[in-house]
Motif scaffolding. Structure first.
Motif, mmCIF file in Angstrom:
data_model
loop_
_atom_site.group_PDB
_atom_site.id
_atom_site.type_symbol
_atom_site.label_atom_id
_atom_site.label_comp_id
_atom_site.label_asym_id
_atom_site.label_seq_id
_atom_site.Cartn_x
_atom_site.Cartn_y
_atom_site.Cartn_z
ATOM 1 N N THR A 53 0.838 -1.192 0.000
ATOM 2 C CA THR A 53 0.000 0.000 0.000
ATOM 3 C C THR A 53 0.877 1.248 0.000
ATOM 4 N N SER A 54 0.347 2.310 -0.560
ATOM 5 C CA SER A 54 1.057 3.598 -0.543
ATOM 6 C C SER A 54 0.537 4.493 0.581
ATOM 7 N N GLN A 55 -0.325 3.974 1.419
ATOM 8 C CA GLN A 55 -0.900 4.748 2.531
ATOM 9 C C GLN A 55 -0.020 4.628 3.773
ATOM 10 N N ARG A 56 0.188 5.734 4.468
ATOM 11 C CA ARG A 56 0.905 5.779 5.757
ATOM 12 C C ARG A 56 2.238 5.018 5.715
ATOM 13 N N THR A 57 3.050 5.300 4.711
ATOM 14 C CA THR A 57 4.304 4.565 4.524
ATOM 15 C C THR A 57 5.384 4.926 5.535
ATOM 16 N N THR A 58 5.231 6.045 6.237
ATOM 17 C CA THR A 58 6.244 6.424 7.226
ATOM 18 C C THR A 58 5.928 5.868 8.612
ATOM 19 N N THR A 59 4.778 5.252 8.781
ATOM 20 C CA THR A 59 4.410 4.610 10.039
ATOM 21 C C THR A 59 4.436 3.104 9.807
ATOM 22 N N LEU A 60 5.467 2.457 10.356
ATOM 23 C CA LEU A 60 5.615 1.018 10.162
ATOM 24 C C LEU A 60 5.296 0.276 11.451
ATOM 25 N N TYR A 61 4.545 -0.800 11.313
ATOM 26 C CA TYR A 61 4.200 -1.664 12.428
ATOM 27 C C TYR A 61 4.937 -2.985 12.280
ATOM 28 N N LYS A 62 4.855 -3.793 13.315
ATOM 29 C CA LYS A 62 5.488 -5.110 13.297
ATOM 30 C C LYS A 62 5.043 -5.873 12.039
ATOM 31 N N GLY A 63 6.007 -6.407 11.309
ATOM 32 C CA GLY A 63 5.704 -7.167 10.107
ATOM 33 C C GLY A 63 5.652 -6.335 8.837
#
Length: 134
Positions: A53-63
């Motif tokens: 996805t190109s949404q919220r690419t600067t917020t990364l979660y586990k995995g």
């Protein structure tokens, strides 16, 4: 209509996928990362793909891991992406590699195939860490 089957992809390919919502393909295709290729029914291949996805690419979660134009220039080019994109290993599914689930991307950078590009070697560690995190 009977689906057409694409030629065998390679793990690490980034492809144009109608990633499903429950069991039906979504109308809007998006990038997906091929994690594994199953050739048990060759020439009808199945693949395990991770959602992109190109949404919220600067917020990364586990995995999750991201390929960003400004930070990963060569990797971004190799991936064939148009926008910063993150891939979510928690959202990985096995799908038939057919026209039901995959289509030719705009501009068809690799001809009449769903392939956008490939995962650059510099991103393998990030992808592996995201996969291990789940």
């Amino acid at each position: 209509m009977t689906p057409l089957w694409w030629r065998e992809p390679t793990a690490g390919d980034i492809v144009w996928c109608h990633f499903p919502d429950n069991i039906h393909p979504r109308p809007k295709p998006r990038p997906a990362l091929v994690l594994a290729v199953f050739d048990d029914d060759a020439p009808q291949f199945h693949v395990k793909v991770a959602y992109g996805t190109s949404q919220r690419t600067t917020t990364l979660y586990k995995g999750e891991f991201a390929i960003l134009r400004q930070q990963h220039g060569a990797a971004f080019e190799a991936a064939g992406l148009s926008f910063d994109t993150k891939f979510d290993m928690k959202q990985a599914l096995d799908l038939p590699y057919s026209t039901d689930w995959f289509s030719v991307p705009p501009a068809a950078p690799h001809g009449q195939t769903p392939r956008l590009g490939t995962l650059h070697p510099s991103m393998v560690r990030a992808a592996g860490a995201a996969y291990q995190a789940i």
